[in-house]
Design a protein around this motif. Structure first.
Motif, PDB file in Angstrom:
ATOM      1  N   LYS A  16      62.993  18.155 101.851  1.00 44.15           N
ATOM      2  CA  LYS A  16      62.564  18.836 103.078  1.00 44.15           C
ATOM      3  C   LYS A  16      61.997  17.842 104.092  1.00 44.15           C
ATOM      4  O   LYS A  16      62.260  17.937 105.284  1.00 44.15           O
ATOM      5  CB  LYS A  16      61.551  19.928 102.753  1.00 44.15           C
ATOM      6  CG  LYS A  16      62.179  21.079 101.996  1.00 44.15           C
ATOM      7  CD  LYS A  16      61.143  22.109 101.602  1.00 44.15           C
ATOM      8  CE  LYS A  16      61.803  23.214 100.802  1.00 44.15           C
ATOM      9  NZ  LYS A  16      60.819  24.215 100.365  1.00 44.15           N
ATOM     10  N   GLU A  17      61.223  16.876 103.614  1.00 46.41           N
ATOM     11  CA  GLU A  17      60.671  15.856 104.519  1.00 46.41           C
ATOM     12  C   GLU A  17      61.777  14.971 105.084  1.00 46.41           C
ATOM     13  O   GLU A  17      61.763  14.620 106.263  1.00 46.41           O
ATOM     14  CB  GLU A  17      59.627  14.993 103.817  1.00 46.41           C
ATOM     15  CG  GLU A  17      58.992  13.987 104.751  1.00 46.41           C
ATOM     16  CD  GLU A  17      57.900  13.145 104.106  1.00 46.41           C
ATOM     17  OE1 GLU A  17      57.707  12.009 104.564  1.00 46.41           O
ATOM     18  OE2 GLU A  17      57.250  13.619 103.157  1.00 46.41           O
ATOM     19  N   VAL A  20      63.464  16.673 107.977  1.00 46.29           N
ATOM     20  CA  VAL A  20      62.653  16.556 109.193  1.00 46.29           C
ATOM     21  C   VAL A  20      62.831  15.162 109.785  1.00 46.29           C
ATOM     22  O   VAL A  20      63.038  15.005 110.992  1.00 46.29           O
ATOM     23  CB  VAL A  20      61.161  16.862 108.900  1.00 46.29           C
ATOM     24  CG1 VAL A  20      60.284  16.522 110.096  1.00 46.29           C
ATOM     25  CG2 VAL A  20      60.979  18.312 108.484  1.00 46.29           C
ATOM     26  N   ARG A  21      62.778  14.136 108.949  1.00 43.84           N
ATOM     27  CA  ARG A  21      62.930  12.747 109.410  1.00 43.84           C
ATOM     28  C   ARG A  21      64.289  12.559 110.087  1.00 43.84           C
ATOM     29  O   ARG A  21      64.374  11.988 111.177  1.00 43.84           O
ATOM     30  CB  ARG A  21      62.790  11.800 108.216  1.00 43.84           C
ATOM     31  CG  ARG A  21      62.732  10.344 108.598  1.00 43.84           C
ATOM     32  CD  ARG A  21      62.573   9.433 107.376  1.00 43.84           C
ATOM     33  NE  ARG A  21      61.289   9.656 106.732  1.00 43.84           N
ATOM     34  CZ  ARG A  21      61.128  10.097 105.476  1.00 43.84           C
ATOM     35  NH1 ARG A  21      62.163  10.358 104.712  1.00 43.84           N
ATOM     36  NH2 ARG A  21      59.925  10.280 104.982  1.00 43.84           N
ATOM     37  N   LYS A  23      66.251  14.813 111.447  1.00 44.37           N
ATOM     38  CA  LYS A  23      66.318  15.577 112.702  1.00 44.37           C
ATOM     39  C   LYS A  23      65.631  14.824 113.835  1.00 44.37           C
ATOM     40  O   LYS A  23      66.128  14.787 114.958  1.00 44.37           O
ATOM     41  CB  LYS A  23      65.680  16.955 112.529  1.00 44.37           C
ATOM     42  CG  LYS A  23      66.541  17.923 111.764  1.00 44.37           C
ATOM     43  CD  LYS A  23      65.843  19.273 111.661  1.00 44.37           C
ATOM     44  CE  LYS A  23      66.725  20.309 111.022  1.00 44.37           C
ATOM     45  NZ  LYS A  23      66.067  21.628 110.958  1.00 44.37           N
ATOM     46  N   CYS A  70      56.226  12.235 109.657  1.00 43.99           N
ATOM     47  CA  CYS A  70      56.966  13.454 109.301  1.00 43.99           C
ATOM     48  C   CYS A  70      56.372  14.083 108.043  1.00 43.99           C
ATOM     49  O   CYS A  70      56.066  13.379 107.079  1.00 43.99           O
ATOM     50  CB  CYS A  70      58.427  13.127 109.029  1.00 43.99           C
ATOM     51  SG  CYS A  70      59.297  12.402 110.423  1.00 43.99           S
ATOM     52  N   SER A  72      56.826  17.701 105.421  1.00 41.51           N
ATOM     53  CA  SER A  72      57.690  18.793 105.012  1.00 41.51           C
ATOM     54  C   SER A  72      57.289  20.055 105.779  1.00 41.51           C
ATOM     55  O   SER A  72      56.109  20.210 106.131  1.00 41.51           O
ATOM     56  CB  SER A  72      57.512  18.996 103.506  1.00 41.51           C
ATOM     57  OG  SER A  72      58.318  20.021 103.047  1.00 41.51           O
ATOM     58  N   PRO A  73      58.234  20.973 106.075  1.00 46.59           N
ATOM     59  CA  PRO A  73      57.898  22.173 106.868  1.00 46.59           C
ATOM     60  C   PRO A  73      56.749  23.018 106.310  1.00 46.59           C
ATOM     61  O   PRO A  73      56.018  23.637 107.073  1.00 46.59           O
ATOM     62  CB  PRO A  73      59.204  22.968 106.871  1.00 46.59           C
ATOM     63  CG  PRO A  73      60.259  21.946 106.699  1.00 46.59           C
ATOM     64  CD  PRO A  73      59.659  20.904 105.787  1.00 46.59           C
ATOM     65  N   THR A 100      54.867  15.681 113.070  1.00 42.19           N
ATOM     66  CA  THR A 100      55.790  16.803 113.005  1.00 42.19           C
ATOM     67  C   THR A 100      56.028  17.259 111.569  1.00 42.19           C
ATOM     68  O   THR A 100      56.036  16.442 110.656  1.00 42.19           O
ATOM     69  CB  THR A 100      57.145  16.469 113.669  1.00 42.19           C
ATOM     70  OG1 THR A 100      57.975  17.629 113.647  1.00 42.19           O
ATOM     71  CG2 THR A 100      57.847  15.315 112.978  1.00 42.19           C
ATOM     72  N   ASN A 101      56.216  18.558 111.422  1.00 39.28           N
ATOM     73  CA  ASN A 101      56.690  19.104 110.159  1.00 39.28           C
ATOM     74  C   ASN A 101      58.024  19.827 110.387  1.00 39.28           C
ATOM     75  O   ASN A 101      58.463  20.609 109.574  1.00 39.28           O
ATOM     76  CB  ASN A 101      55.650  20.014 109.505  1.00 39.28           C
ATOM     77  CG  ASN A 101      55.329  21.249 110.322  1.00 39.28           C
ATOM     78  OD1 ASN A 101      55.932  21.510 111.364  1.00 39.28           O
ATOM     79  ND2 ASN A 101      54.380  22.036 109.851  1.00 39.28           N
ATOM     80  N   GLY A 102      58.636  19.559 111.526  1.00 39.50           N
ATOM     81  CA  GLY A 102      59.896  20.176 111.865  1.00 39.50           C
ATOM     82  C   GLY A 102      59.745  21.525 112.528  1.00 39.50           C
ATOM     83  O   GLY A 102      60.673  22.034 113.151  1.00 39.50           O
ATOM     84  N   ASN A 105      55.230  20.314 116.444  1.00 35.35           N
ATOM     85  CA  ASN A 105      55.219  18.917 116.875  1.00 35.35           C
ATOM     86  C   ASN A 105      53.984  18.677 117.731  1.00 35.35           C
ATOM     87  O   ASN A 105      53.736  19.440 118.651  1.00 35.35           O
ATOM     88  CB  ASN A 105      56.460  18.600 117.715  1.00 35.35           C
ATOM     89  CG  ASN A 105      57.742  18.894 116.978  1.00 35.35           C
ATOM     90  OD1 ASN A 105      57.976  18.363 115.900  1.00 35.35           O
ATOM     91  ND2 ASN A 105      58.555  19.757 117.541  1.00 35.35           N
TER      92      ASN A 105
END
Length: 133
Positions: A16-17, A20-21, A23, A70, A72-73, A100-102, A105
């Motif tokens: 998950k992390e 995000v990275r 993206k 970054c 995880s969400p 950010t966690n996606g 931000n």
């Protein structure tokens, strides 16, 4: 499942992390105009004998410009996240910091008179001007 990282030029487990990275990397390149050669991923550093790993570091003229942390969400952006990226700031003095966690931000810029919060990561003006010419 794995994802190919444009910066590190290899496949990584799609956690998950990591999603995000990736993206954020894509956003920096495609939407903000940064060059692949300006971006470093999982940049390792030692400061006062403490090892650090910055998720994403963007350099301009070989100097830190943007640092991204970054998460995880499901990880909330907290004071602990802020403390972590501030440790990196004390070492590298980048102009912009991004947490950010996606989903959420937090983008801020250091200026002479303090911190200004931004809605978007700044564009790479030099690259955008080059594209127009």
């Amino acid at each position: 499942m794995y994802v190919f990282c444009l910066i590190r030029k290899k496949y990584y487990l799609l956690t998950k992390e990591e999603l995000v990275r990736q993206k954020i990397i894509y956003y920096l390149i495609k939407n903000r105009g940064y060059n692949v050669h300006e971006i470093y991923v999982e940049f390792h550093s030692t400061f006062y004998n403490i090892k650090n790993r910055i998720d994403i570091l963007v350099l301009k003229k070989k100097r830190p410009f943007i640092m991204v942390e970054c998460k995880s969400p499901e990880v909330k952006i907290s004071s602990k996240s802020f403390d972590q990226i501030m440790k990196y700031y004390l070492r590298f003095k980048s102009q912009y910091l991004v947490l950010t966690n996606g989903i959420k931000n937090i983008i801020f810029e250091f200026k002479n008179n303090g911190i200004e919060f931004l809605k978007k990561i700044p564009k790479n003006k030099k690259r955008l001007l080059t594209k127009l010419n």
